[in-house]
Design an enzyme around this catalytic site. Sequence first.
Site, short mmCIF file in Angstrom:
data_model
loop_
_atom_site.label_atom_id
_atom_site.label_comp_id
_atom_site.label_asym_id
_atom_site.label_seq_id
_atom_site.Cartn_x
_atom_site.Cartn_y
_atom_site.Cartn_z
N GLY A 84 0.87 -1.18 0.00
CA GLY A 84 0.00 0.00 0.00
C GLY A 84 0.90 1.22 0.00
N PHE A 121 -1.01 7.29 1.49
CA PHE A 121 -0.47 8.28 2.44
C PHE A 121 0.35 7.61 3.55
CE2 PHE A 121 -3.84 10.89 0.54
CZ PHE A 121 -3.10 12.03 0.27
N THR A 122 -0.22 6.61 4.20
CA THR A 122 0.52 5.98 5.32
C THR A 122 1.71 5.18 4.81
OG1 THR A 122 -0.96 4.07 5.31
CG2 THR A 122 -1.48 5.84 6.87
N ASP A 130 2.24 -1.47 -4.53
CA ASP A 130 0.81 -1.14 -4.67
C ASP A 130 0.24 -1.95 -5.84
OD1 ASP A 130 -1.79 0.46 -4.79
OD2 ASP A 130 -0.71 1.64 -3.30
N HIS A 175 -8.99 -0.32 18.62
CA HIS A 175 -8.68 0.97 18.01
C HIS A 175 -9.98 1.64 17.58
CE1 HIS A 175 -6.17 3.94 16.17
NE2 HIS A 175 -6.51 3.64 14.94
N1 LIG Z 1 -4.30 1.31 12.55
C1 LIG Z 1 -4.07 2.61 12.53
O1 LIG Z 1 -3.66 3.19 13.53
C2 LIG Z 1 -4.31 3.38 11.28
C3 LIG Z 1 -4.90 2.79 10.22
N2 LIG Z 1 -5.04 3.46 9.03
C4 LIG Z 1 -5.65 2.72 7.93
O2 LIG Z 1 -4.62 2.41 7.00
C5 LIG Z 1 -5.21 2.25 5.69
C6 LIG Z 1 -4.42 3.06 4.66
O3 LIG Z 1 -4.59 4.42 4.91
P1 LIG Z 1 -3.96 5.48 3.87
O4 LIG Z 1 -2.59 5.07 3.52
O5 LIG Z 1 -4.20 6.82 4.43
O6 LIG Z 1 -4.91 5.23 2.61
P2 LIG Z 1 -4.58 5.57 1.08
O7 LIG Z 1 -5.87 5.48 0.35
O8 LIG Z 1 -3.76 6.80 0.97
O9 LIG Z 1 -3.64 4.35 0.63
C7 LIG Z 1 -4.07 3.03 0.56
C8 LIG Z 1 -3.32 2.38 -0.59
O10 LIG Z 1 -3.64 0.99 -0.58
C9 LIG Z 1 -3.61 0.59 -1.94
N3 LIG Z 1 -4.25 -0.69 -2.15
C10 LIG Z 1 -5.57 -0.96 -2.23
N4 LIG Z 1 -5.76 -2.28 -2.47
C11 LIG Z 1 -4.53 -2.82 -2.54
C12 LIG Z 1 -4.07 -4.13 -2.78
N5 LIG Z 1 -4.91 -5.16 -2.98
N6 LIG Z 1 -2.75 -4.35 -2.80
C13 LIG Z 1 -1.87 -3.35 -2.60
N7 LIG Z 1 -2.25 -2.08 -2.36
C14 LIG Z 1 -3.57 -1.83 -2.34
C15 LIG Z 1 -4.31 1.73 -2.67
O11 LIG Z 1 -4.06 1.68 -4.07
C16 LIG Z 1 -3.70 2.93 -1.97
O12 LIG Z 1 -2.56 3.41 -2.64
C17 LIG Z 1 -6.68 2.65 5.86
O13 LIG Z 1 -7.47 1.49 6.02
C18 LIG Z 1 -6.67 3.48 7.14
O14 LIG Z 1 -7.93 3.48 7.77
C19 LIG Z 1 -4.59 4.74 8.86
C20 LIG Z 1 -4.00 5.39 9.92
C21 LIG Z 1 -3.83 4.78 11.22
O1 LIG Z 2 -8.99 7.47 12.16
C1 LIG Z 2 -8.74 6.78 11.14
O2 LIG Z 2 -9.61 6.38 10.35
C2 LIG Z 2 -7.32 6.38 10.92
C3 LIG Z 2 -6.81 5.86 12.18
O3 LIG Z 2 -7.03 4.73 12.55
C4 LIG Z 2 -6.23 6.82 13.11
O4 LIG Z 2 -5.74 7.89 12.70
O5 LIG Z 2 -6.25 6.53 14.31
#
Ligand SMILES: NC(=O)C1=CN([C@@H]2O[C@H](COP(=O)(O)OP(=O)(O)OC[C@H]3O[C@@H](n4cnc5c(N)ncnc54)[C@H](O)[C@@H]3O)[C@@H](O)[C@H]2O)C=CC1
Ligand SMILES: O=C([O-])CC(=O)C(=O)O
Length: 313
Positions: free
Chosen positions: A12, A15-16, A36, A180
């Site tokens: 992925g 952003f993260t 990705d 979470h």
């Molecule tokens: N556990 C935590 O504390 C946190 C969890 N998250 C979660 O992390 C995830 C990613 O967040 P962001 O990076 O901001 O989202 P984003 O939308 O910027 O990036 C996600 C990426 O995953 C890719 N992707 C989708 N399906 C895929 C696959 N089958 N194989 C490979 N790549 C694939 C997309 O093309 C995209 O580039 C979200 O589910 C978000 O809720 C985000 C922040 C904190």
């Molecule tokens: O809030 C969200 O959806 C992403 C996340 O898990 C966090 O920032 O804690």
Amino acid sequence: MAIRRNKISVIGAGFTGSTTALMLGQKELGDVVLLDIPQLENPTKGKALDMLEASPVQGFDSNIIGTANYEDIAGSDVVIITAGIARKPGMSRDDLVNTNAGIVKSVCENVKTYAPESIVIILSNPVDAMTYVAYNTLGFPKNRVIGQSGVLDTARYQTFISQELNVSVEDVRGVVLGGHGDDMVPLVRYTYAGGIPIEKLISAERIEAIVKRTRTGGGEIVNLLGSGSAYYAPAASLVQMTEAILKDKKRILPTIALLEGEYGYDNLFMGVQTILGGSGIEKIIELDLTPEEKAALDKSAESVRNVMKVVTL
Ligand SMILES: NC(=O)C1=CN([C@@H]2O[C@H](COP(=O)(O)OP(=O)(O)OC[C@H]3O[C@@H](n4cnc5c(N)ncnc54)[C@H](O)[C@@H]3O)[C@@H](O)[C@H]2O)C=CC1
Ligand SMILES: O=C([O-])CC(=O)C(=O)O
């Protein structure tokens, strides 16, 4: 004897994922593979090359490549999964469950094939349930399947406490347990600033406000951003966990672990205090809780269980 660099794959490149890849490189924790979907192969390669071109300026020797080919993750020591969709204002993390379960499952099938010895850290939300999906798909031992929530939630909690007291973030220590979600459990009784219990430094009303803000900390960022969710602090949290593993630091950090009897929970993935080292989760540390703290943890566990129930494995 040739010494080999660590290899870390980040699945992925949104952003993260891309922020994590850059921070891993900057800390020289190893060579980084950013992966990705095939439709985004060139942008992923472009992001990785752009990061690599920062390395002479910042002086770090980590190779960073972008790819859509799982063969490139072979031999990874750590695989970080950030693939999936992020929530928008008005949504809860749990609203992502069906879409992200399918994505995490397909990613983990590839990780199982191409990086069978790796330690896997999951970020995709709802992360407690996604760690459960990953564990079931990977078939790895439980110490090698770890979810990220508590490092981030604790970082937010510590940020707010340091702001309240106007003291260094380095001197604030605390821990957040549970799922979470908005009923996570910041443990006030286990929170200190410079070794002093915060209950001696901050009024009960202000502590309550800080606990509430911590619980909704992810949503606060989602609302401010307008689209997408937090990525700098989540990436920093993933990097700290990866460092603990690759340097076998045996850090005491809250992570999402498979609970098999701890706190009286069975077959549940949820944030608990753990020792993180070269084997992944080396130990779960069970804390003494008051009846009120245990009731709060039970409520959080119930929320996680309700999401785990709707996941199709
Ligand atoms: N556990 C935590 O504390 C946190 C969890 N998250 C979660 O992390 C995830 C990613 O967040 P962001 O990076 O901001 O989202 P984003 O939308 O910027 O990036 C996600 C990426 O995953 C890719 N992707 C989708 N399906 C895929 C696959 N089958 N194989 C490979 N790549 C694939 C997309 O093309 C995209 O580039 C979200 O589910 C978000 O809720 C985000 C922040 C904190
Ligand atoms: O809030 C969200 O959806 C992403 C996340 O898990 C966090 O920032 O804690």
